[in-house]
Motif scaffolding. Structure first.
Motif, PDB file in Angstrom:
ATOM      1  N   GLN A 114       3.690  49.277  -6.023  1.00 47.12           N
ATOM      2  CA  GLN A 114       4.368  49.487  -7.283  1.00 47.12           C
ATOM      3  C   GLN A 114       4.408  51.016  -7.554  1.00 47.12           C
ATOM      4  OE1 GLN A 114       2.408  47.276 -10.484  1.00 47.12           O
ATOM      5  NE2 GLN A 114       3.688  48.070 -12.067  1.00 47.12           N
ATOM      6  N   TYR A 115       5.389  51.591  -7.912  1.00 47.49           N
ATOM      7  CA  TYR A 115       5.447  52.986  -8.012  1.00 47.49           C
ATOM      8  C   TYR A 115       5.885  53.551  -9.440  1.00 47.49           C
ATOM      9  CZ  TYR A 115       5.719  52.853  -2.930  1.00 47.49           C
ATOM     10  OH  TYR A 115       5.615  52.648  -1.669  1.00 47.49           O
ATOM     11  N   ARG A 116       5.538  54.783  -9.771  1.00 53.03           N
ATOM     12  CA  ARG A 116       6.053  55.608 -11.010  1.00 53.03           C
ATOM     13  C   ARG A 116       6.273  56.835 -10.958  1.00 53.03           C
ATOM     14  NH1 ARG A 116       1.599  55.984 -15.948  1.00 53.03           N
ATOM     15  NH2 ARG A 116       0.408  57.598 -14.362  1.00 53.03           N
ATOM     16  N   ILE A 117       7.430  57.260 -11.505  1.00 50.98           N
ATOM     17  CA  ILE A 117       8.332  58.586 -11.493  1.00 50.98           C
ATOM     18  C   ILE A 117       7.634  59.215 -12.811  1.00 50.98           C
ATOM     19  CG2 ILE A 117      10.195  59.710 -11.244  1.00 50.98           C
ATOM     20  CD1 ILE A 117      11.239  57.736  -9.714  1.00 50.98           C
ATOM     21  N   GLU A 118       7.066  60.317 -12.851  1.00 47.84           N
ATOM     22  CA  GLU A 118       6.625  60.805 -14.134  1.00 47.84           C
ATOM     23  C   GLU A 118       7.083  62.508 -14.087  1.00 47.84           C
ATOM     24  OE1 GLU A 118       2.855  60.862 -17.063  1.00 47.84           O
ATOM     25  OE2 GLU A 118       2.512  60.331 -14.996  1.00 47.84           O
ATOM     26  N   PHE A 119       7.641  62.613 -15.187  1.00 49.44           N
ATOM     27  CA  PHE A 119       8.273  64.097 -15.289  1.00 49.44           C
ATOM     28  C   PHE A 119       7.362  65.095 -16.140  1.00 49.44           C
ATOM     29  CE2 PHE A 119      12.003  61.278 -14.534  1.00 49.44           C
ATOM     30  CZ  PHE A 119      12.862  61.870 -13.747  1.00 49.44           C
ATOM     31  N   SER A 120       7.543  66.259 -15.583  1.00 45.59           N
ATOM     32  CA  SER A 120       6.952  67.287 -16.557  1.00 45.59           C
ATOM     33  C   SER A 120       7.905  68.297 -16.582  1.00 45.59           C
ATOM     34  CB  SER A 120       5.683  67.979 -15.538  1.00 45.59           C
ATOM     35  OG  SER A 120       4.705  66.804 -15.271  1.00 45.59           O
ATOM     36  N   GLY A 121       7.866  68.926 -17.776  1.00 46.87           N
ATOM     37  CA  GLY A 121       8.975  70.006 -18.206  1.00 46.87           C
ATOM     38  C   GLY A 121      10.247  69.406 -18.703  1.00 46.87           C
ATOM     39  N   ASP A 122      10.909  70.348 -19.327  1.00 48.95           N
ATOM     40  CA  ASP A 122      12.277  69.725 -19.892  1.00 48.95           C
ATOM     41  C   ASP A 122      13.526  70.476 -19.299  1.00 48.95           C
ATOM     42  OD1 ASP A 122      11.044  68.252 -22.205  1.00 48.95           O
ATOM     43  OD2 ASP A 122      10.512  70.207 -22.962  1.00 48.95           O
ATOM     44  N   GLY A 123      14.659  69.576 -19.174  1.00 49.99           N
ATOM     45  CA  GLY A 123      15.789  70.327 -18.812  1.00 49.99           C
ATOM     46  C   GLY A 123      15.799  70.974 -17.131  1.00 49.99           C
ATOM     47  N   GLU A 124      16.018  72.134 -16.989  1.00 52.68           N
ATOM     48  CA  GLU A 124      16.323  72.636 -15.804  1.00 52.68           C
ATOM     49  C   GLU A 124      14.980  72.748 -15.104  1.00 52.68           C
ATOM     50  OE1 GLU A 124      18.529  76.120 -16.094  1.00 52.68           O
ATOM     51  OE2 GLU A 124      20.643  75.046 -16.535  1.00 52.68           O
ATOM     52  N   ASP A 125      13.901  73.100 -15.883  1.00 50.45           N
ATOM     53  CA  ASP A 125      12.412  73.224 -15.670  1.00 50.45           C
ATOM     54  C   ASP A 125      11.696  72.048 -15.069  1.00 50.45           C
ATOM     55  OD1 ASP A 125      12.996  76.119 -15.847  1.00 50.45           O
ATOM     56  OD2 ASP A 125      12.201  75.952 -18.068  1.00 50.45           O
ATOM     57  N   ALA A 126      12.362  70.875 -15.312  1.00 57.17           N
ATOM     58  CA  ALA A 126      11.803  69.569 -15.104  1.00 57.17           C
ATOM     59  C   ALA A 126      11.458  69.537 -13.642  1.00 57.17           C
ATOM     60  CB  ALA A 126      12.568  68.405 -15.781  1.00 57.17           C
ATOM     61  N   THR A 127      10.168  69.100 -13.545  1.00 55.46           N
ATOM     62  CA  THR A 127       9.639  68.550 -12.017  1.00 55.46           C
ATOM     63  C   THR A 127       9.339  66.958 -12.335  1.00 55.46           C
ATOM     64  OG1 THR A 127       7.535  69.228 -12.426  1.00 55.46           O
ATOM     65  CG2 THR A 127       9.128  70.805 -11.361  1.00 55.46           C
ATOM     66  N   TYR A 128       9.253  66.194 -11.135  1.00 51.98           N
ATOM     67  CA  TYR A 128       8.655  64.792 -11.115  1.00 51.98           C
ATOM     68  C   TYR A 128       7.578  64.651 -10.087  1.00 51.98           C
ATOM     69  CZ  TYR A 128      11.899  64.077  -7.107  1.00 51.98           C
ATOM     70  OH  TYR A 128      12.370  64.143  -5.999  1.00 51.98           O
ATOM     71  N   THR A 129       6.713  63.642 -10.209  1.00 53.94           N
ATOM     72  CA  THR A 129       5.733  63.446  -9.324  1.00 53.94           C
ATOM     73  C   THR A 129       6.038  61.658  -9.164  1.00 53.94           C
ATOM     74  OG1 THR A 129       4.288  65.207  -9.831  1.00 53.94           O
ATOM     75  CG2 THR A 129       3.413  63.005  -8.660  1.00 53.94           C
ATOM     76  N   VAL A 130       5.917  61.492  -7.989  1.00 49.48           N
ATOM     77  CA  VAL A 130       6.014  59.812  -7.585  1.00 49.48           C
ATOM     78  C   VAL A 130       4.533  59.529  -7.281  1.00 49.48           C
ATOM     79  CG1 VAL A 130       6.835  57.939  -6.026  1.00 49.48           C
ATOM     80  CG2 VAL A 130       8.148  60.123  -6.571  1.00 49.48           C
ATOM     81  N   GLU A 131       3.980  58.480  -8.174  1.00 54.56           N
ATOM     82  CA  GLU A 131       2.756  57.763  -7.963  1.00 54.56           C
ATOM     83  C   GLU A 131       2.825  56.359  -7.631  1.00 54.56           C
ATOM     84  OE1 GLU A 131       0.667  60.310 -11.829  1.00 54.56           O
ATOM     85  OE2 GLU A 131       1.713  58.762 -12.033  1.00 54.56           O
ATOM     86  N   THR A 132       1.778  56.149  -7.081  1.00 54.78           N
ATOM     87  CA  THR A 132       1.694  54.700  -6.521  1.00 54.78           C
ATOM     88  C   THR A 132       0.386  53.983  -7.267  1.00 54.78           C
ATOM     89  OG1 THR A 132       1.393  53.086  -4.762  1.00 54.78           O
ATOM     90  CG2 THR A 132       0.164  55.197  -4.482  1.00 54.78           C
TER      91      THR A 132
END
Length: 413
Positions: free
Chosen positions: A221-239
């Motif tokens: 099972q995985y989760r994609i979580e975003f940080s930041g808004d718009g063009e500054d957004a990044t994401y991390t994939v977690e398990t």
């Protein structure tokens, strides 16, 4: 030795009674159609006949049980057929509702039709058999297994047991399936589905699709979580770590930690491939998992789809929620349909088994009847011949008694 008149009378009467008893016995056999009328007629045959009759009675009980089991399974098969048709119709409506050319009014119209299907499925889930027992409540068959909560959702109040019936001495067959197995389960090979959190952005998830089922991470099972808004957004994939029951970074020092988000890019991990498109907002998240681990529930799928279809989709966030929810709902409907068809196939297999057991039981019943006939039934040709012979013997005994009765020494004087 002197033979007295009394002795002659007694012997004649005894002979007549014996002949009459034999004559009446044969008559009773002819009237009943049985060679063994009383156990004393043939003790061994009578004893064997009792055992065969008991086995025949048990076989008859099993035959009656198979009739009841066939009725229950046939009714369940009919209901599952209706449910599968309803799921197929619901998916067709959701595909139609996914079109960007529809207005809010059009989607509300589709939602109205979808709600009708939803109510139909609830009614089928609360179906009863001919005796007034609810089919899909397990042992709790005296009340509806599905009830509405205060918030309008549907909950299962039955149990996970399955009613069984003995259709043969060595076969105890399930004659129904509980609601959880039908409406809250998916096949073991069900597809991945996506659930979104309380998102504020407009990210739409395309997929996921399986590209490598041999990947060591496939099935997790995985989760994609975003940080930041718009063009500054990044994401991390977690398990999800089942040992600690917590979410952990898939690769803390690698390619899935604080990755710059680019709309339209394709991501691959754990043997899966998906596309992210739209504008992300801080705190947005998506959870991906096997359908078997995501608490599948057909009624919840309907409720989620109706919730977004009955709401306007004017802002990018609302449109993204509509698209993501419908995509997930369609995947869940596919899984639910596969599950219903699997259960229906199981019901069909049980119906076929009943036919086979019924055929064997019918042959067994014929064997028992033949054995009983050989043991106690009468051979009419032999019995009628014996009847005629006993009749002649009785008449002869009666005639001899009349002749002896008329004999006197005075006739010789």
């Amino acid at each position: 030795m002197r033979v007295s008149t009394v002795t002659m009378f007694e012997q004649s009467v005894s002979s007549m009674n014996r002949q009459q008893n034999d004559f009446m016995k044969v008559g009773q056999q002819i009237a009943s159609g049985r060679r063994v009328v009383n156990p004393s007629d043939d003790p061994q045959a009578a004893s064997r006949a009792v055992g065969v009759a008991q086995s025949k009675a048990v076989t008859q009980q099993h035959m009656d049980a198979r009739v009841s089991a066939r009725n229950s399974l046939s009714q369940e098969e009919s209901i599952l057929n209706s449910v599968s048709d309803a799921i197929a119709s619901a998916k067709t409506l959701m595909i139609q509702a996914s079109s960007d050319t529809l207005s809010d009014v059009d989607r509300e119209s589709i939602a109205s039709e979808l709600r009708g299907i939803y109510e139909t499925v609830i009614g089928q889930a609360n179906a009863t058999d001919g005796n007034g027992r609810y089919l899909f409540g397990g042992y709790q068959d005296n009340s509806p297994p599905y009830v509405r909560e205060a918030d309008g959702s549907v909950s299962y109040v039955g149990d996970d047991n399955v009613r069984e019936q003995r259709i043969d001495s060595s076969r105890l067959m399930p004659v129904t399936d509980n609601g959880n197995k039908i409406f809250a389960s998916v096949p073991s090979g069900a597809k991945y589905i996506t659930e979104m959190g309380d998102n504020q952005g407009s990210v739409i998830v395309g997929g996921p699709t399986v590209v490598d089922s041999s990947d060591p991470g496939y099935g997790q099972q995985y989760r994609i979580e975003f940080s930041g808004d718009g063009e500054d957004a990044t994401y991390t994939v977690e398990t999800f770590d089942t040992a600690t029951q917590q979410w952990v970074a898939l690769d803390p020092a690698g390619d899935y930690q604080d990755v710059d988000y680019v709309a339209g890019e394709q991501i691959r991990f754990g043997g899966l491939s998906l596309t992210l498109d739209g504008t992300a907002a801080d705190g947005d998240s998506f959870t991906l998992g096997r359908a078997t681990e995501m608490e599948p529930n057909l009624f919840k799928t309907f409720e989620n789809a109706l919730a977004v279809l009955e709401q306007p989709a004017e802002t990018p966030q609302q449109k993204a929620a509509l698209r993501n929810t419908l995509n997930t709902s369609m995947r869940e409907l596919d899984n639910s349909l596969d599950n219903v068809l699997t259960v229906r196939a199981s019901v069909g297999a049980r119906l076929n088994e009943i036919d086979v057991v019924d055929s064997v039981g019918g042959n067994r019943m014929l064997n028992y009847e033949q054995t009983l006939s050989d043991l106690v039934d009468l051979d009419y040709a032999e019995a009628i011949s014996e009847y005629s012979l006993r009749q002649v013997g009785l008449q002869a005994a009666q005639r001899a008694f009349v002749d002896i009765q008329g004999m006197s020494l005075f006739d010789r004087l």
